[in-house]
Design a protein around this motif. Structure first.
Motif, PDB file in Angstrom:
ATOM      1  N   ASN A   1       8.615 -23.378 -19.032  1.00 49.50           N
ATOM      2  CA  ASN A   1       7.301 -23.707 -18.483  1.00 49.50           C
ATOM      3  C   ASN A   1       6.419 -24.160 -19.640  1.00 49.50           C
ATOM      4  OD1 ASN A   1       4.514 -23.427 -17.680  1.00 49.50           O
ATOM      5  ND2 ASN A   1       5.256 -22.367 -15.868  1.00 49.50           N
ATOM      6  N   SER A   2       6.142 -25.457 -19.694  1.00 46.21           N
ATOM      7  CA  SER A   2       5.349 -26.021 -20.794  1.00 46.21           C
ATOM      8  C   SER A   2       3.938 -25.464 -20.834  1.00 46.21           C
ATOM      9  CB  SER A   2       5.286 -27.540 -20.674  1.00 46.21           C
ATOM     10  OG  SER A   2       6.561 -28.087 -20.832  1.00 46.21           O
ATOM     11  N   GLU A   3       3.340 -25.219 -19.681  1.00 47.79           N
ATOM     12  CA  GLU A   3       1.973 -24.697 -19.640  1.00 47.79           C
ATOM     13  C   GLU A   3       1.887 -23.282 -20.183  1.00 47.79           C
ATOM     14  OE1 GLU A   3       0.100 -25.157 -15.824  1.00 47.79           O
ATOM     15  OE2 GLU A   3       0.841 -27.217 -15.632  1.00 47.79           O
ATOM     16  N   LYS A   4       2.856 -22.444 -19.829  1.00 47.49           N
ATOM     17  CA  LYS A   4       2.848 -21.048 -20.289  1.00 47.49           C
ATOM     18  C   LYS A   4       3.497 -20.877 -21.656  1.00 47.49           C
ATOM     19  CE  LYS A   4       2.602 -19.142 -15.675  1.00 47.49           C
ATOM     20  NZ  LYS A   4       3.200 -18.264 -14.675  1.00 47.49           N
ATOM     21  N   GLY A   5       4.336 -21.844 -22.058  1.00 46.41           N
ATOM     22  CA  GLY A   5       4.927 -21.801 -23.392  1.00 46.41           C
ATOM     23  C   GLY A   5       6.134 -20.896 -23.538  1.00 46.41           C
TER      24      GLY A   5
ATOM     25  N   ARG B   1       7.896 -20.984 -27.034  1.00 51.91           N
ATOM     26  CA  ARG B   1       7.778 -22.298 -27.685  1.00 51.91           C
ATOM     27  C   ARG B   1       7.953 -22.158 -29.196  1.00 51.91           C
ATOM     28  NH1 ARG B   1       3.487 -25.911 -25.425  1.00 51.91           N
ATOM     29  NH2 ARG B   1       4.608 -25.098 -23.988  1.00 51.91           N
TER      30      ARG B   1
ATOM     31  N   THR C   1      10.264 -29.006 -22.999  1.00 52.48           N
ATOM     32  CA  THR C   1       9.450 -29.483 -21.889  1.00 52.48           C
ATOM     33  C   THR C   1       9.927 -28.806 -20.611  1.00 52.48           C
ATOM     34  OG1 THR C   1      10.902 -31.307 -21.245  1.00 52.48           O
ATOM     35  CG2 THR C   1       9.268 -31.761 -22.978  1.00 52.48           C
ATOM     36  N   SER C   2       9.176 -28.980 -19.556  1.00 50.32           N
ATOM     37  CA  SER C   2       9.572 -28.413 -18.267  1.00 50.32           C
ATOM     38  C   SER C   2      10.809 -29.109 -17.706  1.00 50.32           C
ATOM     39  CB  SER C   2       8.409 -28.511 -17.275  1.00 50.32           C
ATOM     40  OG  SER C   2       7.339 -27.703 -17.717  1.00 50.32           O
TER      41      SER C   2
END
Length: 91
Positions: free
Chosen positions: A14-18, A34, A44-45
């Motif tokens: 999940n790119s937003e949550k890392g 990340r 990336t997602s």
């Protein structure tokens, strides 16, 4: 850390949550942040299913992946050739 990197596949990231998870060759599910990826790698997602190499560490009783790197198509093809049985071999 291990002397030899382990291999596995990204389950999801999940790119937003890392963060995301890797499934090892031994079917273990490992957390990866990340910051666990090498500097030149950008998760990336859309990386689900991609083969990765990594080291395994334990932080506060939780096993995590660090030093994560995506396996290139050339590396994956070379590994597949090494693992396939040779034709014409006798048992």
């Amino acid at each position: 850390m291990n002397d030899h990197p382990m291999r596995g596949k990204m389950i999801w990231f999940n790119s937003e949550k890392g963060y995301g998870f890797i499934r090892t060759e031994d079917e273990e599910r490992l957390y990866v942040a990340r910051s666990g990826f090498l500097a030149e790698q950008e998760p990336t997602s859309r990386c689900a299913g991609r083969e990765v190499t990594f080291e395994r560490i334990v932080v506060d009783g939780e096993t995590r992946a660090v030093g994560v790197s995506f396996v290139t198509a050339d590396e994956a093809a070379g590994r597949a050739r090494r693992r396939s049985p040779r034709s014409g071999s006798k048992l």
